[in-house]
Design an enzyme around this catalytic site. Structure first.
Site, PDB file in Angstrom:
ATOM      1  N   HIS A   1      59.560   5.317  31.737  1.00 37.50           N
ATOM      2  CA  HIS A   1      59.384   6.015  33.020  1.00 37.50           C
ATOM      3  C   HIS A   1      58.169   5.380  33.694  1.00 37.50           C
ATOM      4  O   HIS A   1      57.036   5.764  33.437  1.00 37.50           O
ATOM      5  CB  HIS A   1      59.162   7.505  32.736  1.00 37.50           C
ATOM      6  CG  HIS A   1      59.068   8.362  33.955  1.00 37.50           C
ATOM      7  ND1 HIS A   1      60.071   9.223  34.336  1.00 37.50           N
ATOM      8  CD2 HIS A   1      58.100   8.500  34.889  1.00 37.50           C
ATOM      9  CE1 HIS A   1      59.720   9.860  35.442  1.00 37.50           C
ATOM     10  NE2 HIS A   1      58.528   9.446  35.807  1.00 37.50           N
TER      11      HIS A   1
ATOM     12  N   HIS B   1      55.823   3.820  36.807  1.00 35.35           N
ATOM     13  CA  HIS B   1      55.405   4.015  38.204  1.00 35.35           C
ATOM     14  C   HIS B   1      54.873   2.701  38.755  1.00 35.35           C
ATOM     15  O   HIS B   1      54.425   1.838  37.999  1.00 35.35           O
ATOM     16  CB  HIS B   1      54.339   5.111  38.281  1.00 35.35           C
ATOM     17  CG  HIS B   1      54.910   6.490  38.226  1.00 35.35           C
ATOM     18  ND1 HIS B   1      54.374   7.551  38.907  1.00 35.35           N
ATOM     19  CD2 HIS B   1      55.989   6.987  37.569  1.00 35.35           C
ATOM     20  CE1 HIS B   1      55.091   8.644  38.673  1.00 35.35           C
ATOM     21  NE2 HIS B   1      56.070   8.330  37.850  1.00 35.35           N
TER      22      HIS B   1
ATOM     23  N   ASN C   1      57.078   6.620  41.582  1.00 34.77           N
ATOM     24  CA  ASN C   1      58.131   6.159  40.672  1.00 34.77           C
ATOM     25  C   ASN C   1      58.694   4.819  41.122  1.00 34.77           C
ATOM     26  O   ASN C   1      58.852   4.559  42.317  1.00 34.77           O
ATOM     27  CB  ASN C   1      59.281   7.166  40.685  1.00 34.77           C
ATOM     28  CG  ASN C   1      58.888   8.507  40.099  1.00 34.77           C
ATOM     29  OD1 ASN C   1      58.651   8.621  38.910  1.00 34.77           O
ATOM     30  ND2 ASN C   1      58.805   9.519  40.949  1.00 34.77           N
TER      31      ASN C   1
ATOM     32  N   CYS D   1      52.528   8.862  44.666  1.00 35.89           N
ATOM     33  CA  CYS D   1      51.705   9.090  43.477  1.00 35.89           C
ATOM     34  C   CYS D   1      50.727  10.223  43.780  1.00 35.89           C
ATOM     35  O   CYS D   1      49.893  10.090  44.672  1.00 35.89           O
ATOM     36  CB  CYS D   1      50.938   7.814  43.106  1.00 35.89           C
ATOM     37  SG  CYS D   1      49.859   8.055  41.680  1.00 35.89           S
TER      38      CYS D   1
ATOM     39  N   ARG E   1      64.289  15.390  41.373  1.00 37.21           N
ATOM     40  CA  ARG E   1      63.253  16.211  40.721  1.00 37.21           C
ATOM     41  C   ARG E   1      61.870  15.572  40.913  1.00 37.21           C
ATOM     42  O   ARG E   1      61.044  16.061  41.655  1.00 37.21           O
ATOM     43  CB  ARG E   1      63.589  16.368  39.214  1.00 37.21           C
ATOM     44  CG  ARG E   1      62.751  17.423  38.508  1.00 37.21           C
ATOM     45  CD  ARG E   1      61.385  16.964  38.053  1.00 37.21           C
ATOM     46  NE  ARG E   1      61.421  15.821  37.135  1.00 37.21           N
ATOM     47  CZ  ARG E   1      60.334  15.203  36.712  1.00 37.21           C
ATOM     48  NH1 ARG E   1      59.137  15.592  37.094  1.00 37.21           N
ATOM     49  NH2 ARG E   1      60.441  14.140  35.922  1.00 37.21           N
ATOM     50  N   ASP E   2      61.622  14.460  40.245  1.00 36.13           N
ATOM     51  CA  ASP E   2      60.285  13.863  40.243  1.00 36.13           C
ATOM     52  C   ASP E   2      59.915  13.365  41.638  1.00 36.13           C
ATOM     53  O   ASP E   2      58.749  13.412  42.045  1.00 36.13           O
ATOM     54  CB  ASP E   2      60.275  12.696  39.245  1.00 36.13           C
ATOM     55  CG  ASP E   2      58.881  12.253  38.866  1.00 36.13           C
ATOM     56  OD1 ASP E   2      57.903  12.839  39.354  1.00 36.13           O
ATOM     57  OD2 ASP E   2      58.772  11.293  38.078  1.00 36.13           O
TER      58      ASP E   2
HETATM   59 MG    MG Z   1      57.416  10.016  37.628  1.00 34.17          MG
END
Ligand code: MG
Length: 310
Positions: free
Chosen positions: A206, A208, A248, A239, A14-15
């Site tokens: 979460h 990064h 991530n 990013c 997803r991300d």
């Molecule tokens: Mg993320």
């Protein structure tokens, strides 16, 4: 001092993919998810039920969720922005959904087209419905460490929003360093504040890696008892606010560090690196994960040149 075991929530499908220009077909996504599950990941975010014209890369989340291999102990989830999204998630057989919003007004507006108050109001309408359907709900709170539009973020304000998300029934809160600017001292201060009101088991991080501090921030989280971390295979996604920079935290970077420290993750690093190699092949460019690139370099033919290393 550290948790004996940590759980990773894999957000690559997803991300990761929503921030890649490449649009993978359903088959490729299902192959990647199967490889991640085979490596031992038990929580995998497979997509998002946002409007397809907003994120075309994830328009086929219904099909991906239906075709992801059903394995004992593996839980799939997806983002839901509204009731329509929740209905699609229920119809797709998902066991978990995630609502998402930001700790700052301007990022929330850009990301969701809503004010913070409007997002909270919308979630009050769907979180109880999800729970009633037997689906657990996690909440993402983005920009807790910094905002691309507002800069520094008031952690008290983030905590106020988090309280409301918890009170409406979100069982897990994932705190996001969305732009990857956090430092370990800041992480300690943010967690000290949140841990006054939340048990560590209700929090996830979460993080990064834009500035290369994600693992350092994880380490602080682990020292403070946080045992759930969101990561993305190969560091997929980059990013969106810093083209070319890491996004991530890479799943295999955290798994590798935990393995070296004797912290259990339940994940087989060799199989995970295979999944990372598959992700890189499917996406079609070099991914940012350090451990993956170290492994791929080792697998490549050619002689090492010790004289060149320092
Ligand atoms: Mg993320």
């Amino acid at each position: 001092m550290y948790p004996a075991r940590v759980t990773l929530v894999e957000v690559g499908p997803r991300d990761g993919l929503q921030n890649e220009a490449t649009r993978l077909p359903v088959d490729a996504k299902v192959r990647l998810i199967a490889a991640l599950a085979a490596a031992g990941l038990t929580r995998i975010e497979v997509g998002s039920f946002v409007r397809p014209d907003w994120i075309p890369q994830l328009a086929d989340t219904d099909l991906v969720a239906q075709r992801a291999p059903k394995l004992p102990g593996v839980r799939y989830s997806a983002l839901v922005p509204n009731r329509t999204g929740l209905d699609r998630a229920i119809a797709s057989g998902l066991q978990e959904v995630a609502v998402f919003m930001s700790a700052t007004e301007s990022h929330n507006l850009k990301n969701t087209n809503k004010s913070v108050a409007e997002s909270l109001q919308q979630f009050r309408g769907i979180v109880p419905a999800a729970l009633k359907a037997g689906i657990s709900v996690r909440a993402y709170l983005s920009t807790v460490w910094g905002c691309p539009y507002e800069g520094a973020v008031d952690a008290q304000r983030a905590l106020e929003i988090a309280r409301q998300l918890r009170d409406m029934g979100c069982g897990e809160l994932s705190l996001g360093d969305t732009i990857g600017v956090g430092n370990p001292l800041q992480t300690r201060r943010i967690l000290e504040l949140f841990l006054e009101e939340f048990p560590p088991a209700q929090l996830a991080l979460h993080l990064h890696d834009t500035h290369g501090t994600a693992l350092a921030n994880c380490l602080v989280g682990m020292e403070m008892g946080i045992a759930t971390y969101d990561t993305s295979i190969g560091g997929t996604g980059g990013c969106p606010y810093a083209p070319g920079a890491a996004g991530n935290l890479a799943t295999e970077d955290l798994v590798s560090m935990c393995a070296d420290m004797g912290i259990e993750t339940g994940i087989d690093l060799g199989k995970l690196l295979d999944a990372g190699a598959l992700a890189q092949e499917l996406i079609g460019h070099k991914l940012t994960g350090r451990r993956l690139q170290a492994a791929l370099g080792r697998r490549a033919p050619g002689e090492a040149r010790p004289a060149a290393s320092t």
